[in-house]
Design a protein around this motif. Structure first.
Motif, PDB file in Angstrom:
ATOM      1  N   GLY A   1     -25.309 -24.081  45.947  1.00 57.84           N
ATOM      2  CA  GLY A   1     -25.985 -23.091  45.104  1.00 57.84           C
ATOM      3  C   GLY A   1     -25.086 -22.486  44.047  1.00 57.84           C
ATOM      4  O   GLY A   1     -25.544 -21.695  43.219  1.00 57.84           O
ATOM      5  N   GLY A   2     -23.806 -22.849  44.037  1.00 54.94           N
ATOM      6  CA  GLY A   2     -22.879 -22.287  43.063  1.00 54.94           C
ATOM      7  C   GLY A   2     -23.143 -22.793  41.655  1.00 54.94           C
ATOM      8  O   GLY A   2     -23.500 -23.945  41.447  1.00 54.94           O
ATOM      9  N   GLY A   3     -22.981 -21.894  40.690  1.00 50.11           N
ATOM     10  CA  GLY A   3     -23.197 -22.265  39.293  1.00 50.11           C
ATOM     11  C   GLY A   3     -24.600 -22.012  38.806  1.00 50.11           C
ATOM     12  O   GLY A   3     -24.932 -22.360  37.663  1.00 50.11           O
ATOM     13  N   HIS A   4     -25.433 -21.389  39.634  1.00 51.69           N
ATOM     14  CA  HIS A   4     -26.833 -21.159  39.256  1.00 51.69           C
ATOM     15  C   HIS A   4     -27.135 -19.669  39.099  1.00 51.69           C
ATOM     16  O   HIS A   4     -28.211 -19.193  39.469  1.00 51.69           O
ATOM     17  CB  HIS A   4     -27.766 -21.804  40.280  1.00 51.69           C
ATOM     18  CG  HIS A   4     -27.694 -23.305  40.266  1.00 51.69           C
ATOM     19  ND1 HIS A   4     -28.242 -24.061  39.262  1.00 51.69           N
ATOM     20  CD2 HIS A   4     -27.100 -24.178  41.117  1.00 51.69           C
ATOM     21  CE1 HIS A   4     -28.018 -25.337  39.490  1.00 51.69           C
ATOM     22  NE2 HIS A   4     -27.321 -25.435  40.611  1.00 51.69           N
ATOM     23  N   GLY A   5     -26.175 -18.943  38.529  1.00 54.66           N
ATOM     24  CA  GLY A   5     -26.392 -17.535  38.240  1.00 54.66           C
ATOM     25  C   GLY A   5     -27.178 -17.343  36.953  1.00 54.66           C
ATOM     26  O   GLY A   5     -27.742 -18.292  36.390  1.00 54.66           O
ATOM     27  N   ALA A   6     -27.199 -16.126  36.479  1.00 56.28           N
ATOM     28  CA  ALA A   6     -27.954 -15.827  35.253  1.00 56.28           C
ATOM     29  C   ALA A   6     -27.383 -16.583  34.060  1.00 56.28           C
ATOM     30  O   ALA A   6     -28.117 -16.926  33.121  1.00 56.28           O
ATOM     31  CB  ALA A   6     -27.926 -14.320  34.985  1.00 56.28           C
ATOM     32  N   ARG A   7     -26.080 -16.863  34.110  1.00 56.44           N
ATOM     33  CA  ARG A   7     -25.426 -17.623  33.050  1.00 56.44           C
ATOM     34  C   ARG A   7     -24.661 -18.792  33.663  1.00 56.44           C
ATOM     35  O   ARG A   7     -24.274 -18.738  34.830  1.00 56.44           O
ATOM     36  CB  ARG A   7     -24.455 -16.730  32.278  1.00 56.44           C
ATOM     37  CG  ARG A   7     -25.123 -15.561  31.558  1.00 56.44           C
ATOM     38  CD  ARG A   7     -24.076 -14.731  30.831  1.00 56.44           C
ATOM     39  NE  ARG A   7     -24.669 -13.597  30.123  1.00 56.44           N
ATOM     40  CZ  ARG A   7     -23.970 -12.703  29.428  1.00 56.44           C
ATOM     41  NH1 ARG A   7     -22.641 -12.820  29.361  1.00 56.44           N
ATOM     42  NH2 ARG A   7     -24.585 -11.715  28.816  1.00 56.44           N
ATOM     43  N   PRO A   8     -24.412 -19.846  32.891  1.00 52.33           N
ATOM     44  CA  PRO A   8     -23.604 -20.954  33.414  1.00 52.33           C
ATOM     45  C   PRO A   8     -22.208 -20.487  33.792  1.00 52.33           C
ATOM     46  O   PRO A   8     -21.646 -19.598  33.157  1.00 52.33           O
ATOM     47  CB  PRO A   8     -23.554 -21.933  32.231  1.00 52.33           C
ATOM     48  CG  PRO A   8     -24.709 -21.570  31.362  1.00 52.33           C
ATOM     49  CD  PRO A   8     -24.892 -20.098  31.513  1.00 52.33           C
ATOM     50  N   GLY A   9     -21.663 -21.082  34.821  1.00 53.48           N
ATOM     51  CA  GLY A   9     -20.323 -20.727  35.269  1.00 53.48           C
ATOM     52  C   GLY A   9     -20.277 -20.640  36.781  1.00 53.48           C
ATOM     53  O   GLY A   9     -21.315 -20.601  37.455  1.00 53.48           O
ATOM     54  N   PRO A  10     -19.085 -20.616  37.367  1.00 53.29           N
ATOM     55  CA  PRO A  10     -18.953 -20.591  38.821  1.00 53.29           C
ATOM     56  C   PRO A  10     -19.477 -19.288  39.420  1.00 53.29           C
ATOM     57  O   PRO A  10     -19.340 -18.217  38.826  1.00 53.29           O
ATOM     58  CB  PRO A  10     -17.443 -20.737  39.042  1.00 53.29           C
ATOM     59  CG  PRO A  10     -16.836 -20.227  37.771  1.00 53.29           C
ATOM     60  CD  PRO A  10     -17.779 -20.607  36.682  1.00 53.29           C
TER      61      PRO A  10
ATOM     62  N   ASP B   1     -22.172 -26.167  42.861  1.00 49.26           N
ATOM     63  CA  ASP B   1     -22.721 -27.358  43.497  1.00 49.26           C
ATOM     64  C   ASP B   1     -22.857 -28.413  42.404  1.00 49.26           C
ATOM     65  O   ASP B   1     -22.430 -28.205  41.261  1.00 49.26           O
ATOM     66  CB  ASP B   1     -24.027 -27.077  44.242  1.00 49.26           C
ATOM     67  CG  ASP B   1     -25.175 -26.653  43.337  1.00 49.26           C
ATOM     68  OD1 ASP B   1     -25.057 -26.748  42.092  1.00 49.26           O
ATOM     69  OD2 ASP B   1     -26.221 -26.223  43.871  1.00 49.26           O
ATOM     70  N   CYS B   2     -23.435 -29.569  42.719  1.00 55.12           N
ATOM     71  CA  CYS B   2     -23.403 -30.681  41.761  1.00 55.12           C
ATOM     72  C   CYS B   2     -24.117 -30.340  40.455  1.00 55.12           C
ATOM     73  O   CYS B   2     -23.577 -30.556  39.361  1.00 55.12           O
ATOM     74  CB  CYS B   2     -23.988 -31.943  42.396  1.00 55.12           C
ATOM     75  SG  CYS B   2     -25.730 -31.857  42.877  1.00 55.12           S
ATOM     76  N   SER B   3     -25.315 -29.773  40.543  1.00 55.28           N
ATOM     77  CA  SER B   3     -26.060 -29.455  39.321  1.00 55.28           C
ATOM     78  C   SER B   3     -25.494 -28.227  38.626  1.00 55.28           C
ATOM     79  O   SER B   3     -25.603 -28.091  37.404  1.00 55.28           O
ATOM     80  CB  SER B   3     -27.541 -29.263  39.636  1.00 55.28           C
ATOM     81  OG  SER B   3     -27.741 -28.322  40.675  1.00 55.28           O
ATOM     82  N   GLY B   4     -24.855 -27.338  39.388  1.00 55.05           N
ATOM     83  CA  GLY B   4     -24.204 -26.188  38.765  1.00 55.05           C
ATOM     84  C   GLY B   4     -23.053 -26.614  37.873  1.00 55.05           C
ATOM     85  O   GLY B   4     -22.846 -26.069  36.782  1.00 55.05           O
ATOM     86  N   LEU B   5     -22.300 -27.634  38.319  1.00 55.42           N
ATOM     87  CA  LEU B   5     -21.207 -28.154  37.508  1.00 55.42           C
ATOM     88  C   LEU B   5     -21.740 -28.816  36.242  1.00 55.42           C
ATOM     89  O   LEU B   5     -21.208 -28.606  35.147  1.00 55.42           O
ATOM     90  CB  LEU B   5     -20.385 -29.158  38.313  1.00 55.42           C
ATOM     91  CG  LEU B   5     -19.257 -29.859  37.542  1.00 55.42           C
ATOM     92  CD1 LEU B   5     -18.230 -28.856  37.039  1.00 55.42           C
ATOM     93  CD2 LEU B   5     -18.602 -30.932  38.414  1.00 55.42           C
ATOM     94  N   VAL B   6     -22.802 -29.600  36.373  1.00 54.69           N
ATOM     95  CA  VAL B   6     -23.409 -30.253  35.206  1.00 54.69           C
ATOM     96  C   VAL B   6     -23.937 -29.210  34.230  1.00 54.69           C
ATOM     97  O   VAL B   6     -23.755 -29.327  33.007  1.00 54.69           O
ATOM     98  CB  VAL B   6     -24.527 -31.209  35.656  1.00 54.69           C
ATOM     99  CG1 VAL B   6     -25.401 -31.630  34.472  1.00 54.69           C
ATOM    100  CG2 VAL B   6     -23.930 -32.430  36.347  1.00 54.69           C
ATOM    101  N   ARG B   7     -24.585 -28.184  34.762  1.00 56.30           N
ATOM    102  CA  ARG B   7     -25.089 -27.118  33.904  1.00 56.30           C
ATOM    103  C   ARG B   7     -23.960 -26.491  33.091  1.00 56.30           C
ATOM    104  O   ARG B   7     -24.076 -26.306  31.879  1.00 56.30           O
ATOM    105  CB  ARG B   7     -25.778 -26.045  34.749  1.00 56.30           C
ATOM    106  CG  ARG B   7     -26.281 -24.851  33.954  1.00 56.30           C
ATOM    107  CD  ARG B   7     -26.661 -23.700  34.861  1.00 56.30           C
ATOM    108  NE  ARG B   7     -27.169 -22.562  34.101  1.00 56.30           N
ATOM    109  CZ  ARG B   7     -27.363 -21.349  34.617  1.00 56.30           C
ATOM    110  NH1 ARG B   7     -27.088 -21.114  35.897  1.00 56.30           N
ATOM    111  NH2 ARG B   7     -27.805 -20.366  33.860  1.00 56.30           N
ATOM    112  N   HIS B   8     -22.857 -26.172  33.778  1.00 52.63           N
ATOM    113  CA  HIS B   8     -21.718 -25.546  33.108  1.00 52.63           C
ATOM    114  C   HIS B   8     -21.119 -26.474  32.052  1.00 52.63           C
ATOM    115  O   HIS B   8     -20.831 -26.051  30.921  1.00 52.63           O
ATOM    116  CB  HIS B   8     -20.652 -25.182  34.138  1.00 52.63           C
ATOM    117  CG  HIS B   8     -19.339 -24.796  33.543  1.00 52.63           C
ATOM    118  ND1 HIS B   8     -19.116 -23.568  32.946  1.00 52.63           N
ATOM    119  CD2 HIS B   8     -18.171 -25.494  33.421  1.00 52.63           C
ATOM    120  CE1 HIS B   8     -17.882 -23.521  32.497  1.00 52.63           C
ATOM    121  NE2 HIS B   8     -17.281 -24.670  32.767  1.00 52.63           N
TER     122      HIS B   8
END
Length: 271
Positions: free
Chosen positions: A50-59, A81-88
């Motif tokens: 679930g990491g990286g899925h805050g209000a803004r991109p980033g860890p 997580d995997c998609s959080g890294l891609v998002r960032h």
């Protein structure tokens, strides 16, 4: 050799790396996505579910994955997580949050410039492309291709972000190339939850993908086909969604029964 250039931190080597990417046909956005993903690997950042899925991109701090005992410390760790890294990575590349979502939403994005099936292997891929694993119904993992058979990924709880060999076996599904520019085509928003797309414009056709909630989709064309009654509406219009290679009744596309500006499939020469 390419990977070492991508991961280099010295200005001269970075300049050479950019030249190599340019010769490969890699555009600036793809180059920046690769650099952003590699920077997080170099920083020794944790995988967190679930990491990286805050209000803004980033860890961000992660969550406990109820299916994975190894995630018990994820709420104490800041990471991706995997998609959080891609998002960032692609937010850094594009300067805006263009891939906010889970792996399936990122693969089926309306910003796709091209897609490559698993049967194509690595031959057509460029650094910055996104690799996905799973099925059309459940894409569960995504990573950033670095070139030379390598990828940057947030793999699983209990590990740090890593550079890995691309895994082409198992349930490797394919890859998508991102266009960070303006979205082209006719874009609408779906409504409802758990709404399935179909292989043909019929409720009896094989299921392809279920939208978990309202989703922006690109509509290639529409046609009159099987008449459907659902949720108090009746309509015989179906939309072809090229990013999914599938059909969806217009009942679940926000707008009138026949979508404005979208051509008839008979005129568009589409499925």
């Amino acid at each position: 050799m390419l990977l070492s250039l991508l991961l280099a931190v010295q200005p001269v080597l970075l300049a050479v790396g950019r030249l190599v990417l340019a010769l490969l046909g890699v555009e600036a956005g793809q180059e920046r996505a690769v650099a952003a993903a590699c920077a997080q690997v170099d920083a020794d950042v944790w995988y967190t579910w679930g990491g990286g899925h805050g209000a803004r991109p980033g860890p961000t701090y992660g969550q406990v994955d109820p299916t994975d005992p190894a995630s018990e410390h994820d709420p104490e760790r800041i990471g991706f997580d995997c998609s959080g890294l891609v998002r960032h990575a692609w937010a850094q590349a594009a300067g805006s949050d263009i891939l906010n979502g889970v792996a399936s939403a990122q693969y089926y994005t309306t910003r796709a410039a091209a897609r490559f099936g698993a049967d194509r292997g690595l031959a057509p891929l460029l650094p910055g492309d996104l690799l996905v694993w799973g099925t059309p119904r459940d894409l569960h993992h995504i990573a950033v291709y670095l070139g030379a058979g390598k990828m940057a990924e947030a793999r699983q709880s209990g590990t740090k972000l890593m550079v890995s060999d691309v895994r082409l076996g198992g349930d490797y599904h394919g890859a998508v190339r991102i266009d960070p520019g303006p979205v082209t085509g006719h874009v609408f928003t779906t409504w409802g939850t758990g709404v399935w797309t179909k292989a043909e414009p019929s409720v009896k056709a094989a299921r392809v993908y279920a939208f978990p909630g309202p989703t922006k989709v690109r509509v290639g064309c529409q046609k009159h086909a099987e008449r459907v009654t659902s949720d108090g509406y009746t309509n015989d219009a179906w939309s072809y969604l090229p990013d999914y290679g599938a059909w969806m009744t217009n009942i679940y596309v926000q707008g009138p029964e026949w979508l404005p500006g979208v051509p008839d499939c008979a005129d568009a020469g589409a499925p």
